[in-house]
Scaffold this active site. Sequence first.
Site, PDB file in Angstrom:
ATOM      1  N   HIS A  59       0.867  -1.343   0.121  1.00  9.72           N
ATOM      2  CA  HIS A  59       0.040   0.093   0.024  1.00  9.72           C
ATOM      3  C   HIS A  59       0.819   1.176  -0.062  1.00  9.72           C
ATOM      4  CE1 HIS A  59      -2.527  -2.944   2.132  1.00  9.72           C
ATOM      5  NE2 HIS A  59      -3.661  -2.204   1.614  1.00  9.72           N
ATOM      6  N   ASP A  62       2.507   1.596   3.446  1.00  9.99           N
ATOM      7  CA  ASP A  62       3.206   0.584   3.849  1.00  9.99           C
ATOM      8  C   ASP A  62       4.616   1.092   3.560  1.00  9.99           C
ATOM      9  OD1 ASP A  62       1.052  -0.829   4.382  1.00  9.99           O
ATOM     10  OD2 ASP A  62       1.438  -1.963   2.707  1.00  9.99           O
ATOM     11  N   MET A  93       2.416  -5.959  -7.420  1.00 10.55           N
ATOM     12  CA  MET A  93       1.072  -5.201  -7.465  1.00 10.55           C
ATOM     13  C   MET A  93       1.257  -4.128  -6.401  1.00 10.55           C
ATOM     14  SD  MET A  93      -1.297  -5.113  -4.797  1.00 10.55           S
ATOM     15  CE  MET A  93      -2.002  -6.878  -3.730  1.00 10.55           C
ATOM     16  N   GLU A 186     -11.139  -6.494  -4.719  1.00  8.82           N
ATOM     17  CA  GLU A 186     -11.096  -7.267  -3.662  1.00  8.82           C
ATOM     18  C   GLU A 186     -12.277  -7.281  -2.818  1.00  8.82           C
ATOM     19  OE1 GLU A 186      -7.407  -7.636  -1.488  1.00  8.82           O
ATOM     20  OE2 GLU A 186      -8.551  -8.660   0.151  1.00  8.82           O
ATOM     21  N   LYS A 188     -15.103  -8.605   0.611  1.00 11.12           N
ATOM     22  CA  LYS A 188     -14.968  -8.744   1.957  1.00 11.12           C
ATOM     23  C   LYS A 188     -16.244  -8.641   2.390  1.00 11.12           C
ATOM     24  CE  LYS A 188     -12.099  -8.477   6.214  1.00 11.12           C
ATOM     25  NZ  LYS A 188     -11.079  -7.799   6.672  1.00 11.12           N
ATOM     26  N   GLU A 222     -10.011 -13.362  -2.025  1.00 10.85           N
ATOM     27  CA  GLU A 222      -9.185 -13.600  -1.157  1.00 10.85           C
ATOM     28  C   GLU A 222      -9.722 -14.831  -0.259  1.00 10.85           C
ATOM     29  OE1 GLU A 222      -7.136 -10.997   1.688  1.00 10.85           O
ATOM     30  OE2 GLU A 222      -7.784 -12.316   3.646  1.00 10.85           O
ATOM     31  N   HIS A 225     -11.875 -14.287   2.983  1.00 12.98           N
ATOM     32  CA  HIS A 225     -13.181 -13.194   2.827  1.00 12.98           C
ATOM     33  C   HIS A 225     -14.380 -14.253   2.544  1.00 12.98           C
ATOM     34  CE1 HIS A 225     -10.201  -9.662   2.387  1.00 12.98           C
ATOM     35  NE2 HIS A 225      -9.873 -10.380   3.394  1.00 12.98           N
ATOM     36  N   ASP A 250      -5.423 -13.823  -3.315  1.00 12.80           N
ATOM     37  CA  ASP A 250      -4.788 -13.597  -2.140  1.00 12.80           C
ATOM     38  C   ASP A 250      -5.261 -14.844  -1.417  1.00 12.80           C
ATOM     39  OD1 ASP A 250      -4.172 -11.031  -2.520  1.00 12.80           O
ATOM     40  OD2 ASP A 250      -5.417 -10.171  -1.097  1.00 12.80           O
ATOM     41  N   ASP A 260     -11.616 -11.772  10.610  1.00  7.09           N
ATOM     42  CA  ASP A 260     -10.572 -12.310   9.460  1.00  7.09           C
ATOM     43  C   ASP A 260      -9.209 -12.676   9.961  1.00  7.09           C
ATOM     44  OD1 ASP A 260      -9.648 -12.451   6.990  1.00  7.09           O
ATOM     45  OD2 ASP A 260      -8.991 -10.177   6.734  1.00  7.09           O
ATOM     46  N   ASP A 262      -6.589 -14.485   8.646  1.00  9.22           N
ATOM     47  CA  ASP A 262      -5.520 -14.628   7.536  1.00  9.22           C
ATOM     48  C   ASP A 262      -4.429 -15.230   8.082  1.00  9.22           C
ATOM     49  OD1 ASP A 262      -6.640 -12.376   6.072  1.00  9.22           O
ATOM     50  OD2 ASP A 262      -5.768 -10.823   7.269  1.00  9.22           O
ATOM     51  N   ASP A 292      -1.736 -13.257   1.501  1.00 11.75           N
ATOM     52  CA  ASP A 292      -2.236 -12.173   2.400  1.00 11.75           C
ATOM     53  C   ASP A 292      -2.522 -12.675   3.789  1.00 11.75           C
ATOM     54  OD1 ASP A 292      -2.836  -9.687   2.968  1.00 11.75           O
ATOM     55  OD2 ASP A 292      -4.844  -9.382   1.770  1.00 11.75           O
TER      56      ASP A 292
HETATM   57  C1  GLT Z   1      -5.922  -5.640   4.260  1.00  8.11           C
HETATM   58  C2  GLT Z   1      -7.011  -6.494   3.990  1.00  8.11           C
HETATM   59  C3  GLT Z   1      -6.601  -7.139   2.759  1.00  8.11           C
HETATM   60  C4  GLT Z   1      -6.370  -6.499   1.582  1.00  8.11           C
HETATM   61  C5  GLT Z   1      -5.150  -5.567   1.748  1.00  8.11           C
HETATM   62  C6  GLT Z   1      -5.222  -4.612   0.608  1.00  8.11           C
HETATM   63  S1  GLT Z   1      -5.048  -4.861   3.233  1.00  8.11           S
HETATM   64  O1  GLT Z   1      -4.639  -6.356   4.897  1.00  8.11           O
HETATM   65  O2  GLT Z   1      -7.228  -7.363   5.167  1.00  8.11           O
HETATM   66  O3  GLT Z   1      -7.400  -8.308   2.791  1.00  8.11           O
HETATM   67  O4  GLT Z   1      -5.901  -7.506   0.576  1.00  8.11           O
HETATM   68  O5  GLT Z   1      -5.789  -3.540   0.745  1.00  8.11           O
HETATM   69 MN    MN Z   2      -8.156 -11.140   5.002  1.00 13.57          MN
HETATM   70 MN    MN Z   3      -6.333  -9.535   0.856  1.00 11.32          MN
END
Ligand code: GLT
Ligand code: MN
Ligand code: MN
Length: 392
Positions: A59, A62, A93, A186, A188, A222, A225, A250, A260, A262, A292
């Site tokens: 980002h 970042d 990306m 993306e 969510k 992702e 998500h 992702d 979430d 991750d 991710d």
């Molecule tokens: C954040 C989010 C991710 C996205 C990122 C991109 S930022 O961590 O939870 O799923 O991919 O903006």
């Molecule tokens: Mn996530």
């Molecule tokens: Mn993501």
Amino acid sequence: MAKIDPFTPTAADKFTFGLWTVGKTGSDPFGGDVREQLTPAQIVDLLGKAGGVHGVNFHDNDLIPIDASDTEAAQIKKDFRAALRRNKLKVPMATTNLFSDPVFKDGAFTNNDAEIRAYAIQKTMKAMTLGKEFGASTYVFWGGREGTESDATKDSVLAVKRFREAIDFLCEYSISEKMGYKFAFEAKPNEPRGDMYFSVTGSYLALIPSLKHPDMCGVNPEFAHETMAGLNFTHHVAQALEMGKLFHIDLNDQVPGRYDQDFRFASVNYKANFFLVKLLTDYKYKGMKHFDSHAYRQSDYGDVIEFAKGSMRNFKILEHKVAQFNADKKIQALLKDIDRTNAKLSKLTRKFTKTNAKALLAADLDRVKLAAKPMPYEELDQLVGELLMGVR
Ligand code: GLT
Ligand code: MN
Ligand code: MN
């Protein structure tokens, strides 16, 4: 001679990580940092140590803190560039942070305030330029705070229109500046908002044809998500693939129905992860595979390297399992058995013509006989399970 480990990744595997993922300090809503904050260059060195990584994504903030001076920004970029070079990593990306700063507390492109919407577009234009400086070709849009807690606060139809307007503007910007970006949206379902707009990948697949430049727009689904919402992630990815819209992916893991998480790819749902890798392999997905995900809060940076290695290794192990599945005589025989082709009938139903319709109406299709055909799905699924559990 030492045996080469077939699960060791190389740059050709196109595995990428984010500055925000491996650089995460382990903080969560209940506690602060447990690992020291690394600089972008240090994060790149860490990925270099993991080995076989293709690239690192970011980002805007970042890389360059939102309040950095020009001199500070120049120094960070110089150090980052040198780290990329010494570790042979690319930046495939880039994306915009449209969620951390208080200005975005009620969203960016869908905000009720025209000045905030303009600021969000302006910030994205600058971040697109930053991405280009490092060679990024995909630009991700994750609607971090696009959504509501109460629908009294925003008009959801207007939100769609505002989002579309911002994307149309930014597509034209990319084209006019010859940036050549592909945009990847993306989805969510929730978190950080109570409910997020464009909650599933399919929402974006429906939006894309209504954009001014649908060809340059696709999705970045992702795993966590759709899985958070208890949905089948692979089905969403399949729809994107079928439409030629899977521009980026992702990868991570997630227990359904939770926040979430991750988690490291293939650390929870081996079977669902397997079918995802199978889909990507069978349909020859050639894009980047971005992890991710975050290491556990308990990890130190040595363990973060193990987390990065494990993510890539798990993907390669599942690729191997896919090859086993495709070569397994018994599994393939069962698949052949359940794929009941009928060239004559398929020709009839492929395209509507008056003649085909007439022939179809006259066809002898006995529902009782059809229903009685065997479907050995228990047998098939058990074989997949045995394969995944390592006894086959
Ligand atoms: C954040 C989010 C991710 C996205 C990122 C991109 S930022 O961590 O939870 O799923 O991919 O903006
Ligand atoms: Mn996530
Ligand atoms: Mn993501």
